[in-house]
Design a protein around this motif. Structure first.
Motif, PDB file in Angstrom:
ATOM      1  N   ALA A 240      28.397 -28.732   5.142  1.00 33.82           N
ATOM      2  CA  ALA A 240      27.048 -29.283   5.040  1.00 33.82           C
ATOM      3  C   ALA A 240      26.152 -28.877   6.203  1.00 33.82           C
ATOM      4  O   ALA A 240      24.985 -28.572   5.998  1.00 33.82           O
ATOM      5  N   PHE A 241      26.676 -28.848   7.430  1.00 38.19           N
ATOM      6  CA  PHE A 241      25.820 -28.617   8.590  1.00 38.19           C
ATOM      7  C   PHE A 241      25.099 -27.275   8.519  1.00 38.19           C
ATOM      8  O   PHE A 241      23.898 -27.193   8.771  1.00 38.19           O
ATOM      9  N   ALA A 242      25.830 -26.208   8.188  1.00 39.93           N
ATOM     10  CA  ALA A 242      25.226 -24.877   8.176  1.00 39.93           C
ATOM     11  C   ALA A 242      24.203 -24.707   7.061  1.00 39.93           C
ATOM     12  O   ALA A 242      23.432 -23.747   7.075  1.00 39.93           O
ATOM     13  N   ARG A 243      24.168 -25.634   6.111  1.00 37.81           N
ATOM     14  CA  ARG A 243      23.231 -25.552   5.000  1.00 37.81           C
ATOM     15  C   ARG A 243      21.949 -26.345   5.257  1.00 37.81           C
ATOM     16  O   ARG A 243      21.036 -26.325   4.436  1.00 37.81           O
ATOM     17  N   ARG A 244      21.893 -27.033   6.388  1.00 37.75           N
ATOM     18  CA  ARG A 244      20.714 -27.844   6.663  1.00 37.75           C
ATOM     19  C   ARG A 244      19.474 -26.981   6.878  1.00 37.75           C
ATOM     20  O   ARG A 244      19.553 -25.845   7.354  1.00 37.75           O
TER      21      ARG A 244
ATOM     22  N   PRO B 169      21.631 -29.734 -11.557  1.00 35.70           N
ATOM     23  CA  PRO B 169      20.442 -30.264 -10.893  1.00 35.70           C
ATOM     24  C   PRO B 169      20.770 -30.805  -9.515  1.00 35.70           C
ATOM     25  O   PRO B 169      21.926 -30.822  -9.091  1.00 35.70           O
ATOM     26  N   GLU B 170      19.748 -31.292  -8.813  1.00 35.25           N
ATOM     27  CA  GLU B 170      19.950 -31.824  -7.471  1.00 35.25           C
ATOM     28  C   GLU B 170      20.882 -33.034  -7.464  1.00 35.25           C
ATOM     29  O   GLU B 170      21.588 -33.282  -6.499  1.00 35.25           O
ATOM     30  N   SER B 171      20.901 -33.796  -8.540  1.00 37.47           N
ATOM     31  CA  SER B 171      21.734 -34.995  -8.591  1.00 37.47           C
ATOM     32  C   SER B 171      23.220 -34.677  -8.594  1.00 37.47           C
ATOM     33  O   SER B 171      24.025 -35.421  -8.035  1.00 37.47           O
ATOM     34  N   LEU B 172      23.617 -33.560  -9.190  1.00 37.07           N
ATOM     35  CA  LEU B 172      25.021 -33.138  -9.218  1.00 37.07           C
ATOM     36  C   LEU B 172      25.070 -31.646  -9.469  1.00 37.07           C
ATOM     37  O   LEU B 172      24.723 -31.175 -10.560  1.00 37.07           O
ATOM     38  N   ASN B 173      25.493 -30.890  -8.469  1.00 39.63           N
ATOM     39  CA  ASN B 173      25.547 -29.442  -8.639  1.00 39.63           C
ATOM     40  C   ASN B 173      26.821 -28.865  -8.046  1.00 39.63           C
ATOM     41  O   ASN B 173      27.447 -29.456  -7.163  1.00 39.63           O
ATOM     42  N   VAL B 174      27.182 -27.701  -8.542  1.00 36.72           N
ATOM     43  CA  VAL B 174      28.395 -26.998  -8.117  1.00 36.72           C
ATOM     44  C   VAL B 174      28.016 -25.589  -7.696  1.00 36.72           C
ATOM     45  O   VAL B 174      27.242 -24.910  -8.389  1.00 36.72           O
ATOM     46  N   SER B 175      28.558 -25.145  -6.547  1.00 40.64           N
ATOM     47  CA  SER B 175      28.355 -23.781  -6.061  1.00 40.64           C
ATOM     48  C   SER B 175      29.705 -23.107  -5.894  1.00 40.64           C
ATOM     49  O   SER B 175      30.682 -23.748  -5.492  1.00 40.64           O
TER      50      SER B 175
ATOM     51  N   THR C 215      23.989 -38.769  -0.189  1.00 43.79           N
ATOM     52  CA  THR C 215      24.474 -37.464  -0.647  1.00 43.79           C
ATOM     53  C   THR C 215      25.935 -37.323  -0.235  1.00 43.79           C
ATOM     54  O   THR C 215      26.277 -37.552   0.931  1.00 43.79           O
ATOM     55  N   LEU C 216      26.784 -36.941  -1.183  1.00 44.62           N
ATOM     56  CA  LEU C 216      28.203 -36.717  -0.920  1.00 44.62           C
ATOM     57  C   LEU C 216      28.555 -35.282  -1.286  1.00 44.62           C
ATOM     58  O   LEU C 216      28.045 -34.748  -2.284  1.00 44.62           O
ATOM     59  N   GLY C 217      29.426 -34.669  -0.503  1.00 41.30           N
ATOM     60  CA  GLY C 217      29.809 -33.297  -0.776  1.00 41.30           C
ATOM     61  C   GLY C 217      31.265 -33.031  -0.478  1.00 41.30           C
ATOM     62  O   GLY C 217      31.875 -33.699   0.371  1.00 41.30           O
ATOM     63  N   SER C 218      31.835 -32.064  -1.160  1.00 39.80           N
ATOM     64  CA  SER C 218      33.190 -31.605  -0.876  1.00 39.80           C
ATOM     65  C   SER C 218      33.223 -30.089  -1.006  1.00 39.80           C
ATOM     66  O   SER C 218      32.535 -29.518  -1.859  1.00 39.80           O
TER      67      SER C 218
ATOM     68  N   PHE D 296      23.616 -40.504   4.632  1.00 38.86           N
ATOM     69  CA  PHE D 296      23.002 -41.745   4.155  1.00 38.86           C
ATOM     70  C   PHE D 296      21.766 -42.032   4.990  1.00 38.86           C
ATOM     71  O   PHE D 296      21.805 -41.943   6.226  1.00 38.86           O
ATOM     72  N   SER D 297      20.664 -42.365   4.342  1.00 36.34           N
ATOM     73  CA  SER D 297      19.429 -42.686   5.057  1.00 36.34           C
ATOM     74  C   SER D 297      18.832 -43.966   4.493  1.00 36.34           C
ATOM     75  O   SER D 297      18.868 -44.218   3.278  1.00 36.34           O
ATOM     76  N   ARG D 298      18.292 -44.771   5.401  1.00 39.82           N
ATOM     77  CA  ARG D 298      17.650 -46.010   5.001  1.00 39.82           C
ATOM     78  C   ARG D 298      16.677 -46.436   6.093  1.00 39.82           C
ATOM     79  O   ARG D 298      17.039 -46.468   7.272  1.00 39.82           O
ATOM     80  N   ASP D 299      15.451 -46.739   5.672  1.00 40.77           N
ATOM     81  CA  ASP D 299      14.404 -47.133   6.619  1.00 40.77           C
ATOM     82  C   ASP D 299      14.289 -46.074   7.721  1.00 40.77           C
ATOM     83  O   ASP D 299      14.043 -44.918   7.430  1.00 40.77           O
ATOM     84  N   HIS D 300      14.531 -46.453   8.970  1.00 40.58           N
ATOM     85  CA  HIS D 300      14.388 -45.515  10.092  1.00 40.58           C
ATOM     86  C   HIS D 300      15.693 -44.798  10.440  1.00 40.58           C
ATOM     87  O   HIS D 300      15.716 -43.996  11.377  1.00 40.58           O
ATOM     88  N   TRP D 301      16.761 -45.079   9.706  1.00 41.16           N
ATOM     89  CA  TRP D 301      18.082 -44.554  10.045  1.00 41.16           C
ATOM     90  C   TRP D 301      18.468 -43.357   9.177  1.00 41.16           C
ATOM     91  O   TRP D 301      18.105 -43.269   8.015  1.00 41.16           O
TER      92      TRP D 301
END
Length: 409
Positions: A136-140, A214-220, A255-258, A294-299
């Motif tokens: 995930a990090f390298a895809r940011r 789609p963005e909700s569930l995708n496979v690469s 967002t969850l990834g494997s 995970f994001s919520r409010d200011h976090w």
């Protein structure tokens, strides 16, 4: 080494000074572009990414905690990149990015064609020097992609594994503990070179990638010339890596990834010599990863866990490594945030006849915290403090202050 570090420091300081003067000038600040430049009616979109990082403390006197596979200090780095999206048609685009670090030669970081055969279906094919599939990090994205200055250990810290040189025994491996910046082995290349991270965040691989959904569930899925730790423009061993990733976005805040990857990493010359000596040609690197955001409010919270294994043809036991980090960012106000990351990279035990049983490389823990301020929507100033603890090497503990200016459009 000292001359190189001095050159990096001067380059980063000069670049940072230019950015500071430019950003703080009342007139110039208004002239900074706020987004990509669009040409030819939107058919060509050009962007840029410029960052200048500096630290007053030395990290190249036996510590090398932030050394990269480009032989630069990640906390003392001036990087400039120019990217372009050239839309030849509704279904075909050419994507490219050129980069230079510390004023050195310009290299193509990315260069690939993106094909979308169907307008109404979430399917695209990418071929060339493609974005990473694993992790995930390298895809940011740029900007808020990294709230700190340093990198997660799995994506930057150099282990003692090399693709072009191999140990003849377990003792050879254990003698190199904490020497990822300059490991040397008797089989294969005798040239001076760095080791490899588990996954490099500084190079993209060459191959073909397919993305479905789609963005909700995708496979690469991708087939590439190199591996996660050693991406390559040209294949050096006749093998290919197969990588795949599933990303699930069940709700807007989560967002969850494997990810998984497997490929041959040892160069032909080293593998041929090792096969003659050991009678084995095992040379696979394989990795598994889980990540969450995970994001919520200011976090915003992010975490990633990675297991990696290198098969070494001269060793009966494969070399395993596991990394995990937890990262958080909190927006104090619309223009100010604080962030922190706790990170651990561990290595499996390796038995040897004369040196006993030890972790095959020196385990390391990293804590980095800092504050960031948006001078503009696309210009951030950051100040961080990073501390590293390592179970081996000449220097086992070191704290480093760093500052960075980062502009993108």
């Amino acid at each position: 080494m000292k001359l190189a570090c001095l050159a990096e420091a001067r380059c980063a300081k000069a670049a940072a000074l230019v950015l500071v003067l430019y950003a703080t000038s009342p007139v110039r600040a208004q002239e900074l572009p706020s987004g990509p430049v669009s040409l030819a009616g939107g058919m060509v979109v050009i962007g840029a990414d410029v960052s200048a990082s500096m630290t007053p403390q030395e990290d190249g006197d036996g510590a090398w905690f932030n050394y990269t596979d480009y032989e630069h200090n990640a906390l003392r780095l001036f990087r400039i990149g120019v990217n372009a999206d050239i839309r030849l048609s509704d279904r075909l685009s050419i994507m490219t990015e050129l980069r230079s670090e510390n004023g050195e030669s310009i290299t193509p970081y990315a260069l690939y064609a993106r094909i979308r055969p169907w307008r109404d279906r979430p399917f695209d094919l990418q071929a060339g020097r493609i974005p990473p599939t694993f992790g995930a990090f390298a895809r940011r994205e740029y900007g808020a992609g990294n709230p700190l200055i340093g990198y997660p250990l799995a994506y930057q810290y150099l282990t003692t594994i090399r693709p072009d040189a191999l140990p003849a025994s377990s003792e050879d491996v254990l003698r190199m503990r904490a020497r990822g910046w300059r490991p040397s082995y008797p089989i294969g290349s005798l040239d001076v070179a760095t080791g490899m991270p588990l996954i490099t965040a500084f190079r993209w691989d060459t191959g073909v990638q397919v993305r479905v959904g789609p963005e909700s569930l995708n496979v690469s899925a991708a087939i590439t010339n190199g591996t996660t730790s050693d991406p390559r423009t040209r294949d050096n061993n006749g093998g290919k890596q197969i990588a795949a990733r599933v990303q699930w976005h069940p709700i807007p805040a989560l967002t969850l990834g494997s990810s998984a990857a497997r490929g041959a990493y040892v160069a032909n010359a080293a593998l041929a010599a090792a096969t003659l000596l050991a009678g084995s040609s095992r040379s696979q690197q394989q990795a598994l990863g889980l990540d969450a955001e995970f994001s919520r409010d200011h976090w915003m919270l992010r975490s990633e866990v990675i297991w990696n294994q290198w098969q070494v043809p001269t060793l009966a036991q494969p070399l395993d490594a596991t990394s995990a980090f937890l990262e958080g960012r909190y927006m104090v106000s619309p223009g100010v945030f604080v962030a922190s990351r706790i990170d651990r990279l561990g290595f499996a035990q390796l038995a040897s006849a004369s040196l006993g049983t030890r972790a095959w490389d020196a385990p390391i823990t990293r804590l980095e915290s800092g504050v960031g301020y948006y001078l503009r929507r696309n210009l951030i100033a950051k100040v961080t403090y990073q501390h590293n603890w390592r179970d081996g090497g000449l220097i086992r503990s070191r704290g480093l202050f760093a500052a960075q200016l980062h502009f993108w459009m």
